[in-house]
Design an enzyme around this catalytic site. Structure first.
Site, mmCIF file in Angstrom:
data_model
loop_
_atom_site.group_PDB
_atom_site.id
_atom_site.type_symbol
_atom_site.label_atom_id
_atom_site.label_comp_id
_atom_site.label_asym_id
_atom_site.label_seq_id
_atom_site.Cartn_x
_atom_site.Cartn_y
_atom_site.Cartn_z
ATOM 1 C CG ASP A 42 -7.358 -3.466 -1.851
ATOM 2 O OD1 ASP A 42 -8.010 -2.597 -1.245
ATOM 3 O OD2 ASP A 42 -6.120 -3.485 -1.913
ATOM 4 C CB SER A 44 -0.970 -0.071 1.180
ATOM 5 O OG SER A 44 -1.998 0.846 1.019
ATOM 6 C CG HIS A 62 -5.541 -2.819 1.369
ATOM 7 N ND1 HIS A 62 -4.984 -2.520 0.138
ATOM 8 C CD2 HIS A 62 -4.920 -1.991 2.255
ATOM 9 C CE1 HIS A 62 -4.080 -1.567 0.293
ATOM 10 N NE2 HIS A 62 -4.009 -1.228 1.561
#
Ligand SMILES: N[C@@H](CCC(=O)N[C@@H](CS)C(=O)NCC(=O)O)C(=O)O
Length: 287
Positions: free
Chosen positions: A231, A154, A265
């Site tokens: 996600d 991320s 995620h």
């Protein structure tokens, strides 16, 4: 080793997961970082490759070492793994704890140019100069300085990509889970870059992988990008891997994008594919 204090040490997969703290001159505060020594680090004759792992928003150095299960793969391949924290700590700046995507635990691995952030928020230089040099020097008996890679998740995926593209040759292998690929064009990036860098968007491009890859002229590099199809940050267009892939294609930089159907995620997703990422780094660093 004088500058390092051992915070914890736990045996795992035949090696040792350690956490150290040190006084950072770039960030002007005390910082923790994790380092995993695989079994091959003990009494081994040859020096080992290192992979840096950069975590995402809201994380410390703890999330990856306790949730991903990476140690099994690092031990298999004989790779040392270093994980910094995600922002300066213990530094009080007005507004630094008002939101989870800016300030504390959201340093974006860049050097802030705007007051009041510019004094402490220098995660770019901290990672790529200070911590990098510290690891090479403090662990010189086991670290091979010519075989260093980087990966991240991320915000940390963004950090891994921009660190590699801004410092050609410093990292020989790079991969990312659900990276923020084009921060200039997503809400997380717009907020962070406005806060840390100011309104001049030409400065933003210097910390954006999709922009940087268009001008990359360093050693040959293949980017490995992983993305969960379920996600919510991907479907909300915070991550934009397709923009990075298009920029790589037009710049002639090889890129692999693995879309993983149904994965979100979280670290459940990372734990599922972390082994593949270690295979990828090992293939390059141990070639
Ligand atoms: N706090 C956010 C989520 C933040 C988040 O998902 N952070 C990711 C990195 S962007 C992470 O690694 N979280 C820590 C963890 O899962 O252990 C929310 O409520 O939507």
């Amino acid at each position: 080793m004088d500058q390092l204090q051992l915070v914890s040490s736990n045996k795992i997969c035949g090696g040792f997961q350690k956490v150290y703290s040190h006084e950072s001159s770039e960030l002007k505060c005390k910082m923790n970082f994790s380092i995993y020594f695989p079994p091959q680090a003990e009494g081994g004759d040859s020096k080992l490759p290192v992979v840096f792992y950069l975590s995402g928003l809201t994380c410390t150095e703890q999330n990856f070492i306790s949730k991903s299960g990476f140690q099994r793969y690092a031990a298999e391949h004989g790779i040392i793994v270093v994980g910094p924290d995600t922002s300066p700590r213990g530094v009080k700046i007005e507004g630094d704890d008002e939101s989870w995507d800016f300030g504390v635990s959201a340093g974006f691995y860049l050097d802030a140019a705007k007051e009041p952030w510019s004094k402490h928020y220098r995660m770019g230089s901290y990672l790529n100069k200070e911590l990098y040099d510290l690891v090479l020097q403090a662990f010189s008996s086991v670290v091979d300085p010519n075989r260093i890679g980087i990966m991240g998740h991320s915000m940390g995926g963004h950090g891994a990509l921009v660190s590699t593209l801004r410092n050609p040759g410093q990292y020989k292998s790079v991969s990312a889970f659900a990276p923020i690929c084009n921060p200039c064009a997503c809400p997380w990036g717009e907020k962070a870059f406005t806060g840390y860098l100011g309104d001049d968007k030409s400065k933003w491009a210097e910390w954006d992988a999709t922009e940087l890859v268009k001008h990359y002229d360093g050693p040959p590099l293949t980017l490995l990008i992983d993305q969960g199809g379920a996600d919510k940050f991907y479907t909300d267009k915070q991550l934009l891997p397709e923009n990075l892939v298009a920029a790589c294609r037009s710049a002639g930089v090889p890129v692999i994008l693995n879309l993983r159907e149904g994965y979100d995620h979280s670290y459940y997703y990372i734990a599922t594919y972390i082994g593949e990422h270690f295979d990828f780094h090992a293939k390059i660093l141990k070639a």
